[in-house]
Write a protein that holds these residues in place. Structure first.
Motif, PDB file in Angstrom:
ATOM      1  N   THR A  15       0.936   5.378   0.598  1.00 24.75           N
ATOM      2  CA  THR A  15       0.051   6.341   1.233  1.00 24.75           C
ATOM      3  C   THR A  15       0.498   7.740   1.192  1.00 24.75           C
ATOM      4  O   THR A  15       1.749   7.703   1.996  1.00 24.75           O
ATOM      5  N   THR A  20      -2.628  14.081   1.468  1.00 24.13           N
ATOM      6  CA  THR A  20      -3.732  13.436   0.943  1.00 24.13           C
ATOM      7  C   THR A  20      -4.132  13.645  -0.364  1.00 24.13           C
ATOM      8  O   THR A  20      -5.306  12.963  -1.117  1.00 24.13           O
ATOM      9  N   VAL A  65       0.876  -1.202   0.084  1.00 20.87           N
ATOM     10  CA  VAL A  65      -0.114  -0.090  -0.043  1.00 20.87           C
ATOM     11  C   VAL A  65       0.921   1.216   0.086  1.00 20.87           C
ATOM     12  O   VAL A  65       1.598   1.632   0.774  1.00 20.87           O
ATOM     13  N   LYS A  98      -5.160   6.312  -1.670  1.00 16.46           N
ATOM     14  CA  LYS A  98      -4.364   5.298  -1.285  1.00 16.46           C
ATOM     15  C   LYS A  98      -4.212   4.286  -2.638  1.00 16.46           C
ATOM     16  O   LYS A  98      -5.201   4.351  -3.224  1.00 16.46           O
TER      17      LYS A  98
END
Length: 325
Positions: A229, A233, A227, A275
């Motif tokens: 990340t 964001t 993943v 993500k």
């Protein structure tokens, strides 16, 4: 009546003799909540809060305009680097309510009851703030101070990743960083595309913007996921995963060896996502540019073959910080 009585008792347990709600247990540094497992640790959403917290007697952080309603956490460093993030209300559906979260890192001297701030690299976006700090002393206790701008209070999510950083990756495959473990790490300042920004030609990515290359050799066969990340964001992360075969090298980088690829614009899609990676539940092998229906940033896991060499090209279309397990 029984339900009403139980509810009343639950309420009065949180009220002081003066009719006010009591501050959180970690209102002061001496009662800091200890986080024991800091390898990619994340609390639940809205697990922590600074409701009814009182300002500490210590000076405000170097990057804060005021102390605010601060609360404290601590951890013992087991590795050299740490990335700490506090997530407040990131969207209308978020169970976190804190607006404008702030974070700072300190060491503490109990003999003099004094703290020393450990300045690091800060990144903020959409009510999420992250702090990176390197050169920690293994075995030393560090204190995390969480507050918010404008004396705001609310609930939040806390993440701490204490890790050994990999060697800084290059922007071209020929200067890749070798991944030796499966531990999570944080990569800072992914900027620039290197001498050749077309190494991903023919894949779903096409042209690189801000790239980082990693490579590893599978010691055993098995199902593989990861993943990515972005700490900011709103950053758009794309990537390509290559199988270079036995004793593979960068001369074998081409679209035919790109076995997984994801380049969707999740941060601008509806519903949005930031993500991305490999998942045990997905069935698609690639995700295209833009926002095609059904894309969510994740594609099918890879069945690693023993002794095969694999390369990961990660491209941050926006530039910034990312976390990769």
């Amino acid at each position: 009546m029984r339900y009403s009585l139980i509810l009343f008792l639950l309420v009065i347990q949180n009220v002081s003799a003066f009719g006010k709600f009591t501050p959180p247990i970690n209102d002061e540094l001496i009662n800091a909540i200890n986080i024991t497992n800091t390898s990619a640790y994340c609390s639940g959403d809205a697990e922590f809060n600074n409701l009814e917290a009182t300002p500490s007697n210590y000076n405000k952080s170097l990057n804060w305009s005021a102390v605010g309603k601060d609360v404290w956490y601590k951890f013992t460093a087991s590795k050299f680097d740490v990335n700490i993030s506090v997530s407040g209300k990131i969207d209308a559906n978020s169970t976190n309510t804190l607006i404008g979260p702030l974070v700072a890192l300190y060491s503490y001297d109990p003999a003099s009851n004094s703290i020393a701030e450990q300045p690091g690299t800060l990144a903020t976006s959409n009510n999420v703030i992250s702090l990176y700090k390197g050169a920690l002393t293994v075995g030393q206790v560090y204190y995390i101070r969480v507050s918010a701008a404008n004396d705001a209070t609310g609930t939040f999510k806390l993440c701490i990743d204490n890790y050994f950083p990999p060697i800084q990756p290059g922007q071209d495959c020929g200067t890749f960083s070798v991944l030796c473990t499966k531990e999570t790490f944080t990569q800072l300042n992914v900027t620039g595309s290197g001498a050749n920004n077309h190494e991903s030609a023919g894949t779903c990515l096409g042209t690189e913007s801000n790239s980082a290359w990693y490579m590893f050799k599978a010691s055993v066969p098995g199902d593989f996921t990861f993943v990515i990340t972005p700490t900011v964001t709103t950053n758009d992360i794309d990537w390509v995963f290559y199988d270079l075969g036995l004793n593979g090298d960068c001369s074998k980088i081409n679209a035919a060896n790109a076995i997984r690829c994801a380049s969707g614009s999740g941060v601008t899609c509806s519903p949005s996502y930031y993500k991305t990676g490999l998942s045990m539940t997905e069935t698609d092998l690639t995700e295209a540019l833009g926002c095609p229906a059904g894309q969510n940033g994740f594609v099918k896991y890879v069945e690693l073959q023993q002794d095969h060499v694999y390369a990961i090209l990660i491209d941050n279309f926006s530039g910034g910080i990312m976390v990769l397990p």
